[in-house]
Design a protein around this motif. Structure first.
Motif, PDB file in Angstrom:
ATOM      1  N   ASP A 180     -62.993 -58.096 -63.591  1.00 42.86           N
ATOM      2  CA  ASP A 180     -63.304 -56.775 -63.052  1.00 42.86           C
ATOM      3  C   ASP A 180     -62.126 -55.831 -63.267  1.00 42.86           C
ATOM      4  OD1 ASP A 180     -61.413 -57.306 -61.024  1.00 42.86           O
ATOM      5  OD2 ASP A 180     -62.938 -58.062 -59.652  1.00 42.86           O
ATOM      6  N   GLU A 181     -62.220 -54.634 -62.659  1.00 40.35           N
ATOM      7  CA  GLU A 181     -61.240 -53.589 -62.904  1.00 40.35           C
ATOM      8  C   GLU A 181     -59.901 -53.812 -62.211  1.00 40.35           C
ATOM      9  OE1 GLU A 181     -63.553 -52.640 -59.273  1.00 40.35           O
ATOM     10  OE2 GLU A 181     -64.113 -53.152 -61.340  1.00 40.35           O
ATOM     11  N   THR A 182     -59.783 -54.832 -61.350  1.00 40.16           N
ATOM     12  CA  THR A 182     -58.533 -55.049 -60.622  1.00 40.16           C
ATOM     13  C   THR A 182     -57.358 -55.321 -61.559  1.00 40.16           C
ATOM     14  OG1 THR A 182     -59.108 -57.393 -60.346  1.00 40.16           O
ATOM     15  CG2 THR A 182     -59.685 -55.888 -58.546  1.00 40.16           C
ATOM     16  N   LEU A 183     -57.644 -55.936 -62.704  1.00 39.91           N
ATOM     17  CA  LEU A 183     -56.581 -56.215 -63.675  1.00 39.91           C
ATOM     18  C   LEU A 183     -55.991 -54.912 -64.213  1.00 39.91           C
ATOM     19  CD1 LEU A 183     -55.224 -58.655 -65.031  1.00 39.91           C
ATOM     20  CD2 LEU A 183     -56.836 -58.372 -66.922  1.00 39.91           C
ATOM     21  N   TYR A 184     -56.857 -53.921 -64.447  1.00 46.06           N
ATOM     22  CA  TYR A 184     -56.394 -52.626 -64.956  1.00 46.06           C
ATOM     23  C   TYR A 184     -55.638 -51.853 -63.881  1.00 46.06           C
ATOM     24  CZ  TYR A 184     -59.164 -53.392 -69.138  1.00 46.06           C
ATOM     25  OH  TYR A 184     -59.650 -53.901 -70.308  1.00 46.06           O
ATOM     26  N   ARG A 185     -56.050 -52.004 -62.638  1.00 45.88           N
ATOM     27  CA  ARG A 185     -55.343 -51.334 -61.546  1.00 45.88           C
ATOM     28  C   ARG A 185     -53.905 -51.842 -61.466  1.00 45.88           C
ATOM     29  NH1 ARG A 185     -57.993 -52.898 -56.392  1.00 45.88           N
ATOM     30  NH2 ARG A 185     -59.667 -51.646 -57.274  1.00 45.88           N
ATOM     31  N   ALA A 186     -53.739 -53.154 -61.514  1.00 43.30           N
ATOM     32  CA  ALA A 186     -52.409 -53.742 -61.391  1.00 43.30           C
ATOM     33  C   ALA A 186     -51.522 -53.374 -62.578  1.00 43.30           C
ATOM     34  CB  ALA A 186     -52.523 -55.262 -61.262  1.00 43.30           C
ATOM     35  N   TRP A 187     -52.013 -53.592 -63.789  1.00 48.29           N
ATOM     36  CA  TRP A 187     -51.205 -53.318 -64.971  1.00 48.29           C
ATOM     37  C   TRP A 187     -50.974 -51.825 -65.166  1.00 48.29           C
ATOM     38  CZ3 TRP A 187     -48.418 -56.279 -68.322  1.00 48.29           C
ATOM     39  CH2 TRP A 187     -48.516 -57.665 -68.151  1.00 48.29           C
ATOM     40  N   GLY A 188     -51.931 -50.997 -64.751  1.00 46.46           N
ATOM     41  CA  GLY A 188     -51.716 -49.556 -64.800  1.00 46.46           C
ATOM     42  C   GLY A 188     -50.556 -49.133 -63.917  1.00 46.46           C
ATOM     43  N   SER A 189     -50.489 -49.700 -62.712  1.00 47.73           N
ATOM     44  CA  SER A 189     -49.386 -49.394 -61.801  1.00 47.73           C
ATOM     45  C   SER A 189     -48.058 -49.883 -62.355  1.00 47.73           C
ATOM     46  CB  SER A 189     -49.647 -50.038 -60.436  1.00 47.73           C
ATOM     47  OG  SER A 189     -50.807 -49.514 -59.837  1.00 47.73           O
ATOM     48  N   ILE A 190     -48.074 -51.052 -62.982  1.00 47.80           N
ATOM     49  CA  ILE A 190     -46.851 -51.615 -63.541  1.00 47.80           C
ATOM     50  C   ILE A 190     -46.313 -50.730 -64.658  1.00 47.80           C
ATOM     51  CG2 ILE A 190     -45.917 -53.544 -64.886  1.00 47.80           C
ATOM     52  CD1 ILE A 190     -48.005 -55.319 -63.325  1.00 47.80           C
ATOM     53  N   VAL A 191     -47.162 -50.413 -65.617  1.00 43.94           N
ATOM     54  CA  VAL A 191     -46.723 -49.614 -66.761  1.00 43.94           C
ATOM     55  C   VAL A 191     -46.355 -48.200 -66.327  1.00 43.94           C
ATOM     56  CG1 VAL A 191     -47.441 -48.637 -68.964  1.00 43.94           C
ATOM     57  CG2 VAL A 191     -48.017 -50.996 -68.420  1.00 43.94           C
ATOM     58  N   ASN A 192     -47.111 -47.652 -65.368  1.00 46.87           N
ATOM     59  CA  ASN A 192     -46.816 -46.310 -64.875  1.00 46.87           C
ATOM     60  C   ASN A 192     -45.408 -46.226 -64.309  1.00 46.87           C
ATOM     61  OD1 ASN A 192     -46.945 -44.189 -62.448  1.00 46.87           O
ATOM     62  ND2 ASN A 192     -48.439 -43.598 -63.994  1.00 46.87           N
ATOM     63  N   SER A 193     -44.953 -47.302 -63.675  1.00 49.43           N
ATOM     64  CA  SER A 193     -43.606 -47.314 -63.079  1.00 49.43           C
ATOM     65  C   SER A 193     -42.512 -47.316 -64.143  1.00 49.43           C
ATOM     66  CB  SER A 193     -43.441 -48.541 -62.171  1.00 49.43           C
ATOM     67  OG  SER A 193     -43.318 -49.733 -62.940  1.00 49.43           O
ATOM     68  N   ARG A 247     -61.993 -48.501 -63.072  1.00 47.33           N
ATOM     69  CA  ARG A 247     -63.327 -48.773 -63.599  1.00 47.33           C
ATOM     70  C   ARG A 247     -63.515 -48.129 -64.963  1.00 47.33           C
ATOM     71  NH1 ARG A 247     -67.864 -48.318 -58.779  1.00 47.33           N
ATOM     72  NH2 ARG A 247     -66.821 -49.643 -57.231  1.00 47.33           N
ATOM     73  N   LEU A 248     -63.035 -46.883 -65.082  1.00 48.17           N
ATOM     74  CA  LEU A 248     -63.139 -46.190 -66.362  1.00 48.17           C
ATOM     75  C   LEU A 248     -62.342 -46.913 -67.442  1.00 48.17           C
ATOM     76  CD1 LEU A 248     -62.857 -42.483 -65.144  1.00 48.17           C
ATOM     77  CD2 LEU A 248     -64.784 -43.458 -66.411  1.00 48.17           C
ATOM     78  N   SER A 249     -61.137 -47.380 -67.107  1.00 53.81           N
ATOM     79  CA  SER A 249     -60.338 -48.133 -68.072  1.00 53.81           C
ATOM     80  C   SER A 249     -61.112 -49.332 -68.583  1.00 53.81           C
ATOM     81  CB  SER A 249     -59.023 -48.597 -67.429  1.00 53.81           C
ATOM     82  OG  SER A 249     -58.167 -47.526 -67.149  1.00 53.81           O
ATOM     83  N   ASN A 250     -61.710 -50.065 -67.677  1.00 54.82           N
ATOM     84  CA  ASN A 250     -62.463 -51.261 -68.034  1.00 54.82           C
ATOM     85  C   ASN A 250     -63.674 -50.916 -68.892  1.00 54.82           C
ATOM     86  OD1 ASN A 250     -63.248 -53.911 -68.096  1.00 54.82           O
ATOM     87  ND2 ASN A 250     -63.766 -54.073 -65.935  1.00 54.82           N
ATOM     88  N   ILE A 251     -64.434 -49.906 -68.482  1.00 53.81           N
ATOM     89  CA  ILE A 251     -65.654 -49.526 -69.198  1.00 53.81           C
ATOM     90  C   ILE A 251     -65.337 -49.000 -70.598  1.00 53.81           C
ATOM     91  CG2 ILE A 251     -67.570 -47.877 -69.229  1.00 53.81           C
ATOM     92  CD1 ILE A 251     -67.548 -48.075 -66.129  1.00 53.81           C
ATOM     93  N   LYS A 253     -62.590 -49.427 -72.406  1.00 51.55           N
ATOM     94  CA  LYS A 253     -62.014 -50.475 -73.249  1.00 51.55           C
ATOM     95  C   LYS A 253     -63.118 -51.375 -73.797  1.00 51.55           C
ATOM     96  CE  LYS A 253     -58.351 -52.970 -74.643  1.00 51.55           C
ATOM     97  NZ  LYS A 253     -57.508 -53.662 -73.670  1.00 51.55           N
ATOM     98  N   THR A 254     -64.089 -51.717 -72.971  1.00 54.10           N
ATOM     99  CA  THR A 254     -65.211 -52.543 -73.425  1.00 54.10           C
ATOM    100  C   THR A 254     -66.024 -51.808 -74.479  1.00 54.10           C
ATOM    101  OG1 THR A 254     -65.335 -53.613 -71.257  1.00 54.10           O
ATOM    102  CG2 THR A 254     -67.266 -53.791 -72.679  1.00 54.10           C
ATOM    103  N   PHE A 255     -66.269 -50.511 -74.256  1.00 54.26           N
ATOM    104  CA  PHE A 255     -66.997 -49.690 -75.218  1.00 54.26           C
ATOM    105  C   PHE A 255     -66.258 -49.635 -76.552  1.00 54.26           C
ATOM    106  CE2 PHE A 255     -67.437 -45.279 -76.934  1.00 54.26           C
ATOM    107  CZ  PHE A 255     -68.746 -45.380 -77.392  1.00 54.26           C
ATOM    108  N   LYS A 256     -64.951 -49.418 -76.498  1.00 54.46           N
ATOM    109  CA  LYS A 256     -64.143 -49.344 -77.716  1.00 54.46           C
ATOM    110  C   LYS A 256     -64.168 -50.666 -78.474  1.00 54.46           C
ATOM    111  CE  LYS A 256     -59.548 -48.949 -77.554  1.00 54.46           C
ATOM    112  NZ  LYS A 256     -58.832 -49.675 -78.626  1.00 54.46           N
ATOM    113  N   ASN A 257     -64.078 -51.784 -77.761  1.00 52.11           N
ATOM    114  CA  ASN A 257     -64.125 -53.085 -78.413  1.00 52.11           C
ATOM    115  C   ASN A 257     -65.487 -53.352 -79.035  1.00 52.11           C
ATOM    116  OD1 ASN A 257     -61.487 -53.605 -77.701  1.00 52.11           O
ATOM    117  ND2 ASN A 257     -61.995 -54.810 -75.896  1.00 52.11           N
ATOM    118  N   SER A 258     -66.553 -52.874 -78.372  1.00 52.36           N
ATOM    119  CA  SER A 258     -67.899 -53.036 -78.923  1.00 52.36           C
ATOM    120  C   SER A 258     -68.055 -52.257 -80.220  1.00 52.36           C
ATOM    121  CB  SER A 258     -68.951 -52.566 -77.904  1.00 52.36           C
ATOM    122  OG  SER A 258     -68.914 -53.354 -76.747  1.00 52.36           O
ATOM    123  N   LEU A 259     -67.512 -51.037 -80.250  1.00 59.94           N
ATOM    124  CA  LEU A 259     -67.551 -50.253 -81.481  1.00 59.94           C
ATOM    125  C   LEU A 259     -66.840 -50.982 -82.611  1.00 59.94           C
ATOM    126  CD1 LEU A 259     -66.800 -46.594 -80.273  1.00 59.94           C
ATOM    127  CD2 LEU A 259     -68.981 -47.512 -81.050  1.00 59.94           C
TER     128      LEU A 259
END
Length: 330
Positions: A180-193, A247-251, A253-259
């Motif tokens: 789910d999107e929790t992985l993007y929340r965590a890594w987004g906060s990490i990289v943002n810092s 959620r948007l990051s997850n969606i 990214k999935t869309f981009k990978n599908s393309l």
């Protein structure tokens, strides 16, 4: 939109550590190598240290050290390789397996081996990189029933904080899952810092938001689709969906990978622009620079849509200039 400040390229050493099987390499592959969750089961265990350099936003280089979590490797990190592994660290990301039987507070005679190892690593980090940031991820939370998740993360956060020494006041702990999107929340906060001169980018986004009269403007890194930063109007601030960016990051990214799968394109830019038009709002996701995409939500109407496209096009040169200055400084 004028920017007089210059951004300098920065390199950050990121340690990714934790017990073998905790899910470190899986999450790294999903975020940085465009794997999907169902495919990471085929990944083997990390042997010793697997290094990967990731260019993020043009001016930030992440040297990610994915450290194998087998006992023999961990002992080596803490003895013969201590200064090599723990020297010049910008961020430590420590991953705990939520189902590990070796994670307790030592009560009832149970093992607290995971916490003991973590404590030893914290001590080594304090010795060689006292200014490092620490993030801990309690991973595989999808294996915990919904009704128990808050209690589980609360208890584990308290136990982790208790072993974090002087880093306890600044540590960030996140519950994560590759599903789910929790992985993007965590890594987004990490990289943002880690992003230097983020205020320059945010000022540019505020200018864009004001010109378009947008409810929200969100900047994504083009490869990972992690949220870099965002600005919003008072209307945007009222949005009740607090995890919409992850959620948007997850969606997306999935869309981009599908393309990529359907077009067999090896390019990191599988699409240039994506538009949603409704009677309530317009939404554009558009490539802003080589390294970024921008998402803009603004009032409905064809005229508003065309004006927004023109303003995004106009903003590209300024954001590209910021990145080119950073790359030239390397």
């Amino acid at each position: 939109m004028e920017t007089s400040k210059k951004v300098k390229q920065q390199k950050k050493k990121v340690l990714l550590m934790g017990k073998s099987g905790a899910g470190k390499s899986s999450m790294r592959s999903i975020i940085f190598s465009n794997h999907v969750a169902k495919d990471v089961r085929r990944l083997g265990a990390t042997i010793d240290v697997d290094k990967k350099r990731v260019k993020f936003l043009g001016n930030l280089l992440l040297d990610i050290w994915d450290c194998g979590g087998q006992d023999a490797f961990t002992e080596s990190y803490l003895t013969s390789q201590k200064s090599y592994v723990f020297g010049d660290v910008g961020v430590l990301i420590y991953v705990f397996d939520v189902e590990s039987s070796d994670f307790t507070d030592g009560a009832r005679g149970n093992s607290d081996r995971d916490l003991q190892t973590y404590g030893s690593i914290i001590s080594a980090l304090d010795e060689y990189s006292p200014n490092a940031r620490i993030f801990t991820l309690v991973h595989k939370m999808d294996l915990v029933a919904n009704e128990y998740r808050n209690e589980v993360i609360r208890n584990k956060t308290a136990a982790i904080t208790g072993r974090s020494g002087r880093f306890a006041r600044t540590i960030g702990t996140y519950a994560t899952s590759i599903w789910d999107e929790t992985l993007y929340r965590a890594w987004g906060s990490i990289v943002n810092s880690l992003i230097p001169n983020l205020d320059i980018v945010e000022e540019g986004l505020k200018d864009l938001q004001r010109v378009i009269e947008a409810e929200e403007v969100v900047l994504f890194e083009q490869n990972t689709f992690l949220t870099v930063t965002r600005v919003s109007s008072e209307v945007g601030d009222e949005n009740p969906t607090g995890d919409r960016y992850e959620r948007l990051s997850n969606i997306i990214k999935t869309f981009k990978n599908s393309l990529s799968s359907y077009t067999e394109s090896k390019s990191s830019h599988q699409f240039d622009s994506f538009t949603i038009k409704t009677g309530i709002f317009n939404l554009i996701i558009n490539r802003l620079t080589y390294n970024t995409y921008v998402l803009v939500v603004f009032p409905p109407g064809e005229a508003e849509l065309q004006c927004a496209r023109l303003n995004i096009l106009s903003a590209k040169d300024e954001f590209a200039r910021i990145e080119s200055v950073a790359e030239a400084a390397d």
